[in-house]
Motif scaffolding. Structure first.
Motif, PDB file in Angstrom:
ATOM      1  N   LEU A   8       1.019  -1.407  -0.193  1.00 55.26           N
ATOM      2  CA  LEU A   8      -0.116   0.022  -0.152  1.00 55.26           C
ATOM      3  C   LEU A   8       0.652   0.935  -0.552  1.00 55.26           C
ATOM      4  O   LEU A   8       0.390   2.563  -0.072  1.00 55.26           O
ATOM      5  CB  LEU A   8      -0.979   0.386   1.533  1.00 55.26           C
ATOM      6  CG  LEU A   8      -2.152  -0.928   1.218  1.00 55.26           C
ATOM      7  CD1 LEU A   8      -2.476  -0.752   2.852  1.00 55.26           C
ATOM      8  CD2 LEU A   8      -3.302  -1.530   0.322  1.00 55.26           C
ATOM      9  N   ASN A  37       1.478  -1.031  -6.561  1.00 54.79           N
ATOM     10  CA  ASN A  37       0.326  -0.310  -5.566  1.00 54.79           C
ATOM     11  C   ASN A  37      -1.137  -1.131  -5.292  1.00 54.79           C
ATOM     12  O   ASN A  37      -1.356  -1.047  -6.578  1.00 54.79           O
ATOM     13  CB  ASN A  37       0.848   0.927  -5.548  1.00 54.79           C
ATOM     14  CG  ASN A  37      -0.753   1.354  -4.741  1.00 54.79           C
ATOM     15  OD1 ASN A  37      -0.929   1.185  -3.556  1.00 54.79           O
ATOM     16  ND2 ASN A  37      -0.299   3.138  -4.182  1.00 54.79           N
ATOM     17  N   ARG A  39      -3.547  -0.117  -3.701  1.00 59.20           N
ATOM     18  CA  ARG A  39      -4.661   0.284  -4.222  1.00 59.20           C
ATOM     19  C   ARG A  39      -4.840   0.955  -4.913  1.00 59.20           C
ATOM     20  O   ARG A  39      -6.464   0.928  -5.725  1.00 59.20           O
ATOM     21  CB  ARG A  39      -4.845   1.878  -3.363  1.00 59.20           C
ATOM     22  CG  ARG A  39      -5.204   2.865  -2.492  1.00 59.20           C
ATOM     23  CD  ARG A  39      -5.394   4.151  -2.225  1.00 59.20           C
ATOM     24  NE  ARG A  39      -5.072   3.660  -0.884  1.00 59.20           N
ATOM     25  CZ  ARG A  39      -5.371   3.137   0.366  1.00 59.20           C
ATOM     26  NH1 ARG A  39      -6.623   2.755  -0.211  1.00 59.20           N
ATOM     27  NH2 ARG A  39      -4.337   3.084   1.208  1.00 59.20           N
ATOM     28  N   ASP A  40      -4.587   0.642  -6.226  1.00 64.26           N
ATOM     29  CA  ASP A  40      -4.326   0.691  -7.810  1.00 64.26           C
ATOM     30  C   ASP A  40      -5.583  -0.065  -8.640  1.00 64.26           C
ATOM     31  O   ASP A  40      -6.330   0.654  -9.599  1.00 64.26           O
ATOM     32  CB  ASP A  40      -3.242   0.977  -8.636  1.00 64.26           C
ATOM     33  CG  ASP A  40      -2.620   1.778  -7.775  1.00 64.26           C
ATOM     34  OD1 ASP A  40      -3.122   2.891  -7.674  1.00 64.26           O
ATOM     35  OD2 ASP A  40      -0.987   2.158  -8.595  1.00 64.26           O
ATOM     36  N   SER A  42      -7.573  -1.671  -6.742  1.00 63.39           N
ATOM     37  CA  SER A  42      -9.469  -2.008  -5.777  1.00 63.39           C
ATOM     38  C   SER A  42     -10.255  -1.750  -7.091  1.00 63.39           C
ATOM     39  O   SER A  42     -11.123  -0.832  -7.359  1.00 63.39           O
ATOM     40  CB  SER A  42      -8.998  -0.763  -4.647  1.00 63.39           C
ATOM     41  OG  SER A  42     -10.224  -0.800  -4.073  1.00 63.39           O
ATOM     42  N   LYS A  47     -11.110   3.392  -4.375  1.00 61.97           N
ATOM     43  CA  LYS A  47      -9.725   2.701  -3.660  1.00 61.97           C
ATOM     44  C   LYS A  47      -9.986   1.982  -2.527  1.00 61.97           C
ATOM     45  O   LYS A  47      -8.807   2.389  -1.614  1.00 61.97           O
ATOM     46  CB  LYS A  47      -9.202   3.387  -4.116  1.00 61.97           C
ATOM     47  CG  LYS A  47      -8.844   4.168  -5.678  1.00 61.97           C
ATOM     48  CD  LYS A  47      -8.972   2.927  -6.479  1.00 61.97           C
ATOM     49  CE  LYS A  47      -8.836   3.026  -8.030  1.00 61.97           C
ATOM     50  NZ  LYS A  47      -8.935   2.111  -8.609  1.00 61.97           N
ATOM     51  N   LYS A  48     -11.253   1.893  -1.585  1.00 63.97           N
ATOM     52  CA  LYS A  48     -10.388   1.183  -0.342  1.00 63.97           C
ATOM     53  C   LYS A  48     -10.052  -0.157  -0.108  1.00 63.97           C
ATOM     54  O   LYS A  48     -10.536  -0.594  -0.791  1.00 63.97           O
ATOM     55  CB  LYS A  48     -12.355   1.157   0.433  1.00 63.97           C
ATOM     56  CG  LYS A  48     -12.243   0.691   1.363  1.00 63.97           C
ATOM     57  CD  LYS A  48     -13.216   1.180   2.078  1.00 63.97           C
ATOM     58  CE  LYS A  48     -13.818   0.628   3.747  1.00 63.97           C
ATOM     59  NZ  LYS A  48     -15.201   0.723   4.192  1.00 63.97           N
ATOM     60  N   VAL A  49      -9.046  -0.394   0.455  1.00 70.52           N
ATOM     61  CA  VAL A  49      -8.956  -1.431   0.326  1.00 70.52           C
ATOM     62  C   VAL A  49      -8.801  -2.297   1.867  1.00 70.52           C
ATOM     63  O   VAL A  49      -8.622  -3.790   2.204  1.00 70.52           O
ATOM     64  CB  VAL A  49      -6.964  -2.193   0.233  1.00 70.52           C
ATOM     65  CG1 VAL A  49      -7.174  -0.794  -1.400  1.00 70.52           C
ATOM     66  CG2 VAL A  49      -6.419  -0.192   1.405  1.00 70.52           C
ATOM     67  N   PRO A  66      -8.464  -6.859  -3.968  1.00 69.30           N
ATOM     68  CA  PRO A  66      -7.350  -5.880  -4.989  1.00 69.30           C
ATOM     69  C   PRO A  66      -6.482  -6.489  -4.672  1.00 69.30           C
ATOM     70  O   PRO A  66      -5.738  -6.398  -5.385  1.00 69.30           O
ATOM     71  CB  PRO A  66      -7.259  -4.437  -3.753  1.00 69.30           C
ATOM     72  CG  PRO A  66      -8.386  -4.840  -2.949  1.00 69.30           C
ATOM     73  CD  PRO A  66      -9.030  -6.073  -2.850  1.00 69.30           C
TER      74      PRO A  66
END
Length: 231
Positions: A8, A37, A39-40, A42, A47-49, A66
């Motif tokens: 992350l 990343n 998060r990319d 998600s 973009k919540k992980v 993700p």
């Protein structure tokens, strides 16, 4: 060898791989390091992980989607079959030099850096092949352990260390800790370099170094000393 790091916080890795031995190894093409990343990948519009754990409890867990999609991107992009996926976690097997040597024989290694309270167990069940701990303590994330693991593995790959940076006499080789080292000046604050190191007699120097390694190991790591004595 290619290292693929799922995290992350990709910025953490930039400065380390831009310096010293790791930088040289990358520039020479001996190793490749790819940082992704999570998060990319998600599917959440924000973009919540992470999310709350089922059953209650403190903290948040990294959600599976993700991470899995990051993993799929890596294996599909680089055509990796049967990938070695290492999850850095306090619950894992404690990292030892023998484990590092085993990893150094791989062509691709995927490292998963957890955060918060950890990751959804289904990711471990689906893609993780190895769970590794760097010691009996807890950190805020898996980024530092991942850096340690990459460094430990990379330096065993031929060409990463130059001729003046050999790992053959280092700690844990042959179950012994490393002997003391000295450089100029010969005398510093009343302490002198041992005479044997100035003698030019390489046979005596090697004998002294081995004796020192045995004594240090005996005093500091009785477990290693016992393994050494059994050989």
């Amino acid at each position: 060898m290619r290292f693929h790091i799922m995290t992350l916080f990709p910025e953490i890795f930039n400065s380390y791989f831009g310096e010293s031995i790791m930088k040289r190894a990358i520039e020479k093409g001996i190793i490749e390091v790819f940082v992704y990343n999570i998060r990319d990948f998600s599917a959440n519009k924000h973009k919540k992980v992470d999310d709350y754990p089922f059953g209650g409890g403190a903290g948040m867990l990294m959600t599976p989607q993700p991470i899995y999609d990051t993993y799929k991107h890596i294996v599909d992009t680089h055509n990796i079959e049967n990938p070695r996926v290492i999850y850095l976690t306090p619950k894992g097997k404690t990292l030892k030099q023998g484990i590092v040597k085993g990893f150094s024989k791989e062509e691709d290694i995927i490292l998963l850096c957890g955060h918060y309270e950890g990751i959804d167990q289904r990711i471990i069940d689906l893609i993780v092949t190895d769970e590794i701990s760097i010691g009996d303590y807890v950190l805020t994330g898996g980024e530092l352990p991942a850096l340690i693991l990459v460094d430990a593995i990379a330096r065993l790959i031929p060409g990463v260390l130059n001729q003046n940076e050999s790992f053959e006499d280092e700690s844990f080789e042959n179950d012994l800790l490393e002997y003391p080292h000295y450089t100029r000046p010969r005398e510093f604050m009343g302490l002198n370099v041992p005479d044997v190191l100035l003698s030019g007699n390489h046979q005596k120097i090697e004998a002294w170094r081995k004796e020192q390694a045995i004594e240090i190991t005996k005093k500091r790591r009785k477990d290693l000393y016992k393994k050494y004595c059994k050989k």
